[in-house]
Every structure is written in C-alpha cells, then in structure tokens.
Scaffold this active site. Sequence first.
Site, PDB file in Angstrom:
ATOM      1  N   HIS A  90      -7.407   4.971  -4.973  1.00 48.59           N
ATOM      2  CA  HIS A  90      -7.461   6.035  -6.276  1.00 48.59           C
ATOM      3  C   HIS A  90      -6.936   5.703  -7.523  1.00 48.59           C
ATOM      4  O   HIS A  90      -6.869   6.144  -8.564  1.00 48.59           O
ATOM      5  CB  HIS A  90      -7.015   7.406  -5.969  1.00 48.59           C
ATOM      6  CG  HIS A  90      -5.499   7.494  -5.679  1.00 48.59           C
ATOM      7  ND1 HIS A  90      -4.858   7.084  -4.924  1.00 48.59           N
ATOM      8  CD2 HIS A  90      -4.727   8.148  -6.770  1.00 48.59           C
ATOM      9  CE1 HIS A  90      -3.582   7.208  -5.119  1.00 48.59           C
ATOM     10  NE2 HIS A  90      -3.450   7.894  -6.148  1.00 48.59           N
TER      11      HIS A  90
HETATM   12  N1  UDP Z   1      -3.505  13.016   0.899  1.00 46.86           N
HETATM   13  C1  UDP Z   1      -4.275  14.123   1.379  1.00 46.86           C
HETATM   14  N2  UDP Z   1      -5.728  14.027   1.288  1.00 46.86           N
HETATM   15  C2  UDP Z   1      -6.366  12.785   1.100  1.00 46.86           C
HETATM   16  C3  UDP Z   1      -5.449  12.061   0.650  1.00 46.86           C
HETATM   17  C4  UDP Z   1      -4.481  11.770   0.623  1.00 46.86           C
HETATM   18  O1  UDP Z   1      -3.768  15.088   1.605  1.00 46.86           O
HETATM   19  O2  UDP Z   1      -7.494  12.830   1.118  1.00 46.86           O
HETATM   20  C5  UDP Z   1      -2.096  13.183   0.813  1.00 46.86           C
HETATM   21  C6  UDP Z   1      -1.471  11.937   1.392  1.00 46.86           C
HETATM   22  O3  UDP Z   1      -1.293  12.217   2.840  1.00 46.86           O
HETATM   23  C7  UDP Z   1       0.020  12.069   0.633  1.00 46.86           C
HETATM   24  C8  UDP Z   1      -0.468  12.282  -0.325  1.00 46.86           C
HETATM   25  O4  UDP Z   1      -1.793  12.901  -0.392  1.00 46.86           O
HETATM   26  O5  UDP Z   1       0.830  12.668   1.407  1.00 46.86           O
HETATM   27  C9  UDP Z   1      -0.652  11.030  -1.470  1.00 46.86           C
HETATM   28  O6  UDP Z   1      -1.321  11.372  -2.684  1.00 46.86           O
HETATM   29  P1  UDP Z   1      -2.076  10.368  -3.740  1.00 46.86           P
HETATM   30  O7  UDP Z   1      -2.542   9.188  -2.733  1.00 46.86           O
HETATM   31  O8  UDP Z   1      -2.929  11.161  -4.246  1.00 46.86           O
HETATM   32  O9  UDP Z   1      -0.804   9.864  -4.705  1.00 46.86           O
HETATM   33  P2  UDP Z   1       0.378   8.992  -4.522  1.00 46.86           P
HETATM   34  O10 UDP Z   1       0.870   9.154  -3.215  1.00 46.86           O
HETATM   35  O11 UDP Z   1      -0.278   7.545  -4.537  1.00 46.86           O
HETATM   36  O12 UDP Z   1       1.016   9.395  -5.713  1.00 46.86           O
END
Ligand code: UDP
Length: 360
Positions: free
Chosen positions: A197
């Site tokens: 993403h």
């Molecule tokens: N996550 C979720 N559903 C999904 C994909 C990810 O609940 O379909 C959770 C994942 O387990 C983690 C969090 O979202 O705890 C991560 O968010 P994201 O990847 O959007 O952001 P980043 O961590 O890269 O800032």
Amino acid sequence: MKVVCILGARPNFIKHYAFQKACRSKGLECIAVHTGQHSDVDMSDIFFRQLGLDPPAYLDRLERLTPARDLGRKMVFIEDAIKCESPALVVVYGDVASTRAGALAASGLGVPVAHVEAGVRAGNMSNPEELNRRIAELCAHTLFPNIESARSNLLAEGFPEDDIFLTGDIMMDSLLAVRNAHGIEPSNGDYVLVTLHRAENTDDPTRLSAICETLMAGSRNIRFPVHPRTRAALECTDLWGRLLACGHIDLMPPQGYVETVRLIAGAERVLSDSGGVRREAYIFGKPVVSLIELIWVPEMIEAGWEFVAGADTERIRYGLETFTPPPGRPDIFGDGGAAHRMVDILLERYGGEAKRQYGS
Ligand code: UDP
C-alpha cells in the site's frame, strides 16, 4: 488524568487498542479524536467494533484536499477538540498525516505531546511517513521509541535522554492480546501473505507492475488483502483484471484485525511494504520479504529474518521461493507490556497537573 489520543488511519486504531486497555486498567480517561483519514467500514469501523474501542468523541469526515488544506483542516479539527477537553496531554501514534497534525495542533496550544513509536528512521526524507514522524517528534515532550535502534536514533539526534523511554512495541501488545483472545497459534500454512500500500509502490506504475507481474508469474498460493489505494491504482491498468483471473492469487478486501492476525499466523511467509505487517510477521516467526527499500527495523535484517526485495523482479522471486532465515530469532519488540509502561510513565510525568485551559 485525561488524555486525548489522535487517531486517523488503520495502524493508529490497532495501536490505540492496547493503549486504551492500559488506560482503562489504570483509571486514565482516554478521549479519542478521529480525523477521518481512514473512514470507511473496512478501514475504520471494523476496528472499533472488533477491538471494542470507545467510539471517537470527535470525528471528522474525509475530504479530498490538497496537502496544505488537508493538514490545516486536521489541525483545526484537533485544536478545537483539545480546547474543549483541556487534557493533561495529547498522544499521537506512528507516522500518518494525523500524527503530524495532532502534534502540531497540541504543541501550538502548549499541551504536552507524547509520541508513540518515536525515532524510527529510514533516512529518506522523500518518504511522507518519515517527515510526519520527525515533525511529531520535534513537537513531543515524551518520546516512546519501540525498538533499541529507534532509541539510539533519538539520542544521536540530540533529543534529551530524560524524555526518551524505551517501552517495547505497542503493536506487539495488540498482536498478543488478539492472539490470546482468539486462540490464534502460528502454523505453517500453504500460502504466502502479500500486502502492498505504500505510495512509493502504488503511485509508481513501473514498481507496481514489476511486483504484480512477479507474483502472477510464480506458482505459490498467495492471499492478498488489497488496500483501497492499491486497488484504485490497479484498476487504472489491466493488472486488476489479470490478478483477479490469476488462479493462484486470492485477492481479498481489506481485512479486520482478527482476520489479519489469523492470516499472518497461518502464512508460510509474508511479502509486504507495511511497517506493521512486517513486524507482526517477524513476531510470529514468518520469513519477511520487504517490498520496499525503506528499512525501519534494521534489527530484523541483522537477525537474518527480513530480506529486502523492493520492486526488483529477481529479488522478489528469491524472496518468494528461496529466502530462508537462520534458526534463532531475537526478541526485538519487547514483551507485550509496552502500553502499561507508557501509561505508568505518563501518570508519573503528567498526573499531578491541574486541569488547564488552553488558547483563547
Ligand atoms: N491490517 C489489517 N487489515 C489488512 C491489512 C493490515 O488489519 O487488510 C493491519 C496489520 O495487521 C497491521 C496494520 O494493519 O497491524 C498495518 O497497517 P498498514 O499496513 O495500513 O500501515 P503501516 O503499518 O504500514 O503503517
């Protein structure tokens, strides 16, 4: 003592789960202010429902605005909420746009800011998350690095040692709480979990295509919950239709947190550009293949458990088929008690403050 917590995007809700639980158990009043950065059912509501989060006391709605107008709107919304609540402090999580807006709004009113997950650096100032994080830290009075390297970064940049508290990773708290509540145990499944993403991938057609073509050319079973931003980018090309038609790839809508924890726990390995998903995969003992060159947790690479493939076809193929971490996996993210430590520290630092009025 009253604390205002700034929420905006999916990873904030998940971190807030552990923080809210710790606040409840220690009698801290915790007010959620939600900027609406993520606002639909899949990306916001489901987390409030699944994780039993208190509904936001203040909720803005999402609008497509230019970056400056977006930041301004979030700041004004948050400022109004802080003025109504007069909290002892404001807590901001991670590195999203709402983190930056919350820290700027609170510091403008002279309200202390605590930044959860401070000090993580990829050393790349063109990455929007890096900028959000650094700005939040400049406004913060209490810094909660999640890992040792993040603490060292803050010290090297001259932040006062007395304001830095290495508590462990709050994401681990949330992960373990959901694992225990739902009896989820890591197992060695027959699929690879993919998430994607980051703007660096979705907004660059060459990178997006290289990653998707490599996944389609392989034969591994893939489960791929698709972020709305990624879906929008894929739908502008023929990749969306071809991924849907690809027999070994299961495209899914964004998943709830419980479902995601199950998906990670059951995967054979995880390919992702998400900061959170990569950490969760490591905690569950899954080989981690990074689809972005941003290294936020050098400890995972040093331990041999994360392989950085970026959008390079050969490297993704290696990560998908061959990459095998060594035996032994050091504890990097603490013991699942980060949120309780944070709340104890906040009570000690700000618990004595009388209720104050801010601004005019
Ligand atoms: N996550 C979720 N559903 C999904 C994909 C990810 O609940 O379909 C959770 C994942 O387990 C983690 C969090 O979202 O705890 C991560 O968010 P994201 O990847 O959007 O952001 P980043 O961590 O890269 O800032």
